[in-house]
Scaffold this motif. Structure first.
Motif, PDB file in Angstrom:
ATOM      1  N   SER A  18      -6.532  -5.170   9.289  1.00 25.75           N
ATOM      2  CA  SER A  18      -5.200  -4.609   9.072  1.00 25.75           C
ATOM      3  C   SER A  18      -4.970  -4.309   7.596  1.00 25.75           C
ATOM      4  O   SER A  18      -4.482  -3.233   7.234  1.00 25.75           O
ATOM      5  CB  SER A  18      -4.147  -5.589   9.585  1.00 25.75           C
ATOM      6  OG  SER A  18      -2.866  -5.159   9.236  1.00 25.75           O
ATOM      7  N   THR A  21      -7.106  -1.326   6.462  1.00 28.72           N
ATOM      8  CA  THR A  21      -6.545  -0.064   6.948  1.00 28.72           C
ATOM      9  C   THR A  21      -5.360   0.361   6.101  1.00 28.72           C
ATOM     10  O   THR A  21      -5.229   1.529   5.715  1.00 28.72           O
ATOM     11  CB  THR A  21      -6.127  -0.202   8.417  1.00 28.72           C
ATOM     12  OG1 THR A  21      -7.265  -0.601   9.193  1.00 28.72           O
ATOM     13  CG2 THR A  21      -5.576   1.094   8.964  1.00 28.72           C
ATOM     14  N   TYR A  24      -6.586   1.641   2.737  1.00 30.44           N
ATOM     15  CA  TYR A  24      -7.206   2.953   2.869  1.00 30.44           C
ATOM     16  C   TYR A  24      -6.149   4.055   2.947  1.00 30.44           C
ATOM     17  O   TYR A  24      -6.231   5.058   2.245  1.00 30.44           O
ATOM     18  CB  TYR A  24      -8.095   2.995   4.111  1.00 30.44           C
ATOM     19  CG  TYR A  24      -8.597   4.381   4.419  1.00 30.44           C
ATOM     20  CD1 TYR A  24      -9.634   4.935   3.675  1.00 30.44           C
ATOM     21  CD2 TYR A  24      -8.022   5.143   5.428  1.00 30.44           C
ATOM     22  CE1 TYR A  24     -10.088   6.216   3.935  1.00 30.44           C
ATOM     23  CE2 TYR A  24      -8.463   6.429   5.690  1.00 30.44           C
ATOM     24  CZ  TYR A  24      -9.503   6.949   4.944  1.00 30.44           C
ATOM     25  OH  TYR A  24      -9.927   8.212   5.197  1.00 30.44           O
TER      26      TYR A  24
END
Length: 70
Positions: A18, A21, A24
Motif C-alpha cells: 500500500s 503504491t 509511486y
C-alpha cells in the motif's frame, strides 16, 4: 503461535504494498512538474510554469530525506 505470526507478516506485506503504491502515484504526479514539462498548472493564472522553484525542490528533497534520518 505460528498462525498469529503469519497474520502479522501478511499485514506487514499488505502495508508495504500500500505504501509503495502511494509513493509511486505521488512520484508520477510530481515528476512532470519537476521536469518543467507539466501539461497543466495549478497556478491561478493558468499558464504553465517552467517547473518547481528552488525552494519547492529543496522542500521536496528535504521531505524525502527526513524519513531516512528518522
Amino acid at each position: 503461535s505460528k498462525e498469529a505470526l503469519s497474520d502479522v507478516n501478511a499485514t506487514g506485506v499488505a502495508m508495504l504494498f500500500s505504501a509503495g503504491t502511494f509513493l509511486y502515484v505521488a512520484t508520477v504526479h510530481v515528476l512532470p512538474e519537476v521536469g518543467g514539462m507539466g501539461g497543466h498548472s495549478h497556478s491561478p493564472g493558468g499558464s504553465a510554469g517552467k517547473g518547481l522553484s528552488k525552494v519547492e525542490v529543496g522542500a521536496l528533497v528535504l521531505g524525502c530525506l527526513i524519513p531516512l534520518v528518522l
